[in-house]
Design a protein around this motif. Structure first.
Motif, mmCIF file in Angstrom:
data_model
loop_
_atom_site.group_PDB
_atom_site.id
_atom_site.type_symbol
_atom_site.label_atom_id
_atom_site.label_comp_id
_atom_site.label_asym_id
_atom_site.label_seq_id
_atom_site.Cartn_x
_atom_site.Cartn_y
_atom_site.Cartn_z
ATOM 1 N N ILE A 20 -7.253 -37.949 20.072
ATOM 2 C CA ILE A 20 -7.066 -39.094 20.961
ATOM 3 C C ILE A 20 -6.208 -38.733 22.169
ATOM 4 C CG2 ILE A 20 -5.087 -40.057 19.715
ATOM 5 C CD1 ILE A 20 -7.931 -42.092 21.271
ATOM 6 N N PHE A 23 -7.852 -37.735 25.554
ATOM 7 C CA PHE A 23 -8.706 -38.649 26.321
ATOM 8 C C PHE A 23 -8.297 -38.840 27.778
ATOM 9 C CE2 PHE A 23 -9.736 -42.924 27.883
ATOM 10 C CZ PHE A 23 -11.082 -42.699 28.112
ATOM 11 N N ASP A 24 -7.020 -38.998 28.073
ATOM 12 C CA ASP A 24 -6.635 -39.269 29.468
ATOM 13 C C ASP A 24 -7.112 -38.178 30.411
ATOM 14 O OD1 ASP A 24 -5.495 -41.779 29.130
ATOM 15 O OD2 ASP A 24 -3.492 -40.969 28.745
ATOM 16 N N ALA A 27 -10.891 -38.382 30.755
ATOM 17 C CA ALA A 27 -11.266 -39.472 31.659
ATOM 18 C C ALA A 27 -11.022 -39.078 33.118
ATOM 19 C CB ALA A 27 -10.492 -40.744 31.306
ATOM 20 N N ARG A 45 -13.546 -45.317 33.393
ATOM 21 C CA ARG A 45 -12.780 -45.054 32.161
ATOM 22 C C ARG A 45 -13.497 -45.563 30.899
ATOM 23 N NH1 ARG A 45 -7.632 -43.241 30.963
ATOM 24 N NH2 ARG A 45 -6.780 -44.070 29.033
ATOM 25 N N TRP A 49 -14.717 -43.231 27.853
ATOM 26 C CA TRP A 49 -14.297 -43.431 26.464
ATOM 27 C C TRP A 49 -15.490 -43.320 25.514
ATOM 28 C CZ3 TRP A 49 -10.647 -43.052 23.149
ATOM 29 C CH2 TRP A 49 -10.722 -43.719 21.910
ATOM 30 N N ARG A 50 -16.579 -43.997 25.848
ATOM 31 C CA ARG A 50 -17.759 -43.938 24.985
ATOM 32 C C ARG A 50 -18.300 -42.513 24.908
ATOM 33 N NH1 ARG A 50 -17.640 -48.868 27.115
ATOM 34 N NH2 ARG A 50 -18.805 -48.446 29.007
#
Length: 183
Positions: A20, A23-24, A27, A45, A49-50
Motif C-alpha cells: 500500500i 501507491f502514492d 499514482a 488518482r 488506484w484501480r
C-alpha cells in the motif's frame, strides 16, 4: 498478506510484491503524461488506484506479477518490473514502468535481470516477451540491452486491441547466453 513474498535484491534495488505504501508514487507516475504515454495513458488518482490493485490481485491469484522496484538507499518506490500475463496476452511478458525521476539510472536493466532470472527459475517459463509501442525508443533500448530481439507486430486483447505493439523476446536458452553479456 500474499501467500508468497519473494524478495529479490540487486546491487542498488529491492524487488518485492507491491504494498500500500507504494501507491502514492505509482499514482504520481500515472499522472505524468510522459511516464504513461506507452502504458495505457494518463490516469487520475482513482483510476490509478484501480490499476494499482491489478498487481496484488495477480500475485494472489496467479502467484506472480510485476514487482515493486525499491531503491535500497532511499527506500523509495521507483517503478515496477516483472512477469505479467493477463488473460489473452500474447505470451509471458516481463513488463516494466518507472517513475520519471528514476529514468536514466539503469534501473530498468538492473531490475529486469533479476526479474527474468526469477521468472525462468521459479515460473519455469521457456521464453519471455516485451510488448512495446513501436514509438517507445527507450523501452526498445532496454529490451535490446537485455538481448531480446524484435519478433514483429503483435496484438493485445481488448480493451487494448487498438494499441500498436511490437513483440520483443527471447528464449530461456538465449537468456542463458545473453545474461552474461549485460554490462
Amino acid at each position: 498478506m500474499l501467500p508468497t513474498q519473494p524478495r529479490l535484491e540487486t546491487e542498488r534495488l529491492v524487488l518485492r510484491p507491491p504494498r500500500i505504501e507504494d501507491f502514492d508514487r505509482y499514482a504520481q507516475m500515472l499522472a505524468d503524461e510522459d511516464a504513461c504515454r506507452y502504458i495505457g495513458g494518463h490516469q487520475p488518482r482513482g483510476g490509478a488506484w484501480r490499476r494499482f490493485l491489478q498487481m496484488p490481485g495477480a500475485w494472489a491469484l496467479q502467484g506472480f506479477a510485476m514487482f515493486s522496484v525499491i531503491e535500497k538507499d532511499s527506500g523509495r518506490w521507483v517503478g515496477q518490473m516483472g512477469p505479467w500475463q493477463p488473460d489473452g496476452w500474447p505470451g509471458h511478458e516481463i513488463g516494466y514502468a518507472f517513475h520519471p525521476d528514476a529514468w536514466g539510472r539503469g534501473y530498468a536493466v538492473e531490475s529486469a535481470v533479476a526479474a527474468i532470472d526469477w521468472a525462468f527459475a521459479q515460473l519455469g517459463w521457456e521464453e519471455i516477451i516485451h510488448c512495446i509501442d513501436p514509438e517507445n525508443a527507450a523501452s526498445q533500448k532496454v529490451a535490446a540491452r537485455l538481448g531480446s530481439t524484435l519478433r514483429g507486430p503483435g496484438r493485445l486483447p481488448a480493451p487494448f486491441d487498438e494499441a500498436r505493439v511490437d513483440i520483443w523476446g527471447q528464449t530461456r536458452a538465449q537468456w542463458a547466453h545473453n545474461r552474461n553479456r549485460i554490462a
